[in-house]
Design a protein around this motif. Sequence first.
Motif, PDB file in Angstrom:
ATOM      1  N   ASP A 258      93.594 -14.805  25.380  1.00 17.63           N
ATOM      2  CA  ASP A 258      93.253 -16.135  25.594  1.00 17.63           C
ATOM      3  C   ASP A 258      92.431 -16.253  26.770  1.00 17.63           C
ATOM      4  O   ASP A 258      92.302 -15.677  27.460  1.00 17.63           O
TER       5      ASP A 258
ATOM      6  N   LEU B 238      95.116 -20.343  29.387  1.00 14.20           N
ATOM      7  CA  LEU B 238      95.981 -19.299  30.321  1.00 14.20           C
ATOM      8  C   LEU B 238      96.641 -20.307  31.397  1.00 14.20           C
ATOM      9  O   LEU B 238      97.770 -20.094  31.891  1.00 14.20           O
TER      10      LEU B 238
ATOM     11  N   LEU C 231      94.939  -9.627  28.050  1.00 15.87           N
ATOM     12  CA  LEU C 231      95.404 -11.129  27.766  1.00 15.87           C
ATOM     13  C   LEU C 231      93.851 -11.337  26.734  1.00 15.87           C
ATOM     14  O   LEU C 231      92.754 -11.097  26.810  1.00 15.87           O
TER      15      LEU C 231
END
Length: 292
Positions: A223, A228, A221
């Motif tokens: 972000d 999130l 991921l």
Amino acid sequence: MGAPFIARGHMTAPLEPEILSDTIRYLEQQQARNVRYLPIQPDLLEGWQTAGASPAQAKPATAPFKPAPSSPLPSRAPMTPERRAAFEDLRARARACTKCPHLVSFRKQVVFGVGNPDAEIMFVGEAPGADEDLQGEPFVGKAGQLLTKMIQAMGLQRSDVYIGNVLKCRPNVDTASGNRKPTPEEMETCLPWLKEQIKLIQPRVLIAEGDTAVKGLVPGLKDGITRLRGKWLEFEGIPLMPTFHPAYLLRNQSLAIKRQCWEDLLAVMEKLQMAISDKQRNFFLSSISGRS
Ligand code: URA
């Protein structure tokens, strides 16, 4: 008032008296359980509109957060003696883990996890700190006490949920009270324990406490947690809600941030169709509007 109608698509048909009385009984039961909002199919809402009811009447008065996602919850097998035994076996094996020699020599003990191994909700944190290392239980320090309050605000106890960490050993540091984040290598090495734990617990929802936890569960991921949080992700088919780490809430006393975190927990409660009182739904809101 005319006869009640049930909507099918854009058509309407008279409502059978048994259906009406069953519906009323069901709604009264929900009201007795203090349930204020029910999941409704969009096409049913549309149908109500066709039947003459205003959609505004059908919607909650205040819905400041995202609607319950439509994806179904994973089904769960009942907790069997075999599953319980497998869980105890896993605990014993994890407690004897020596995969990270630098952590083995630093740790007082492995912090496996705590709570109900048959829980529907599992919280996943980052790694044990000094208090957790000493007591052998996750989230028992200041941040842990706040997490306990959050769980209680959901109407639950710590013993109703399961609480674990991405890393089962305290990351080594130079000072007795200091903490550091686990490295990606440490998280990767430890992840198989957590995966096995989740597989045996079969929670219906996972809650990732903070950036490190969510990235430990869902590597790659990009972000940060601010972007999130509040958006459903998935871990091996299980809905995963990322939210702020309670340590962040302790450092940042903003009520708006606390409300955001609370909304993430409300979304979990909605997903599980838990009863939500008006008081719970409005936590922090009056304080926030009072200040602006
Ligand atoms: N922070 C975590 O992420 N986990 C703990 O167990 C304690 C503090």
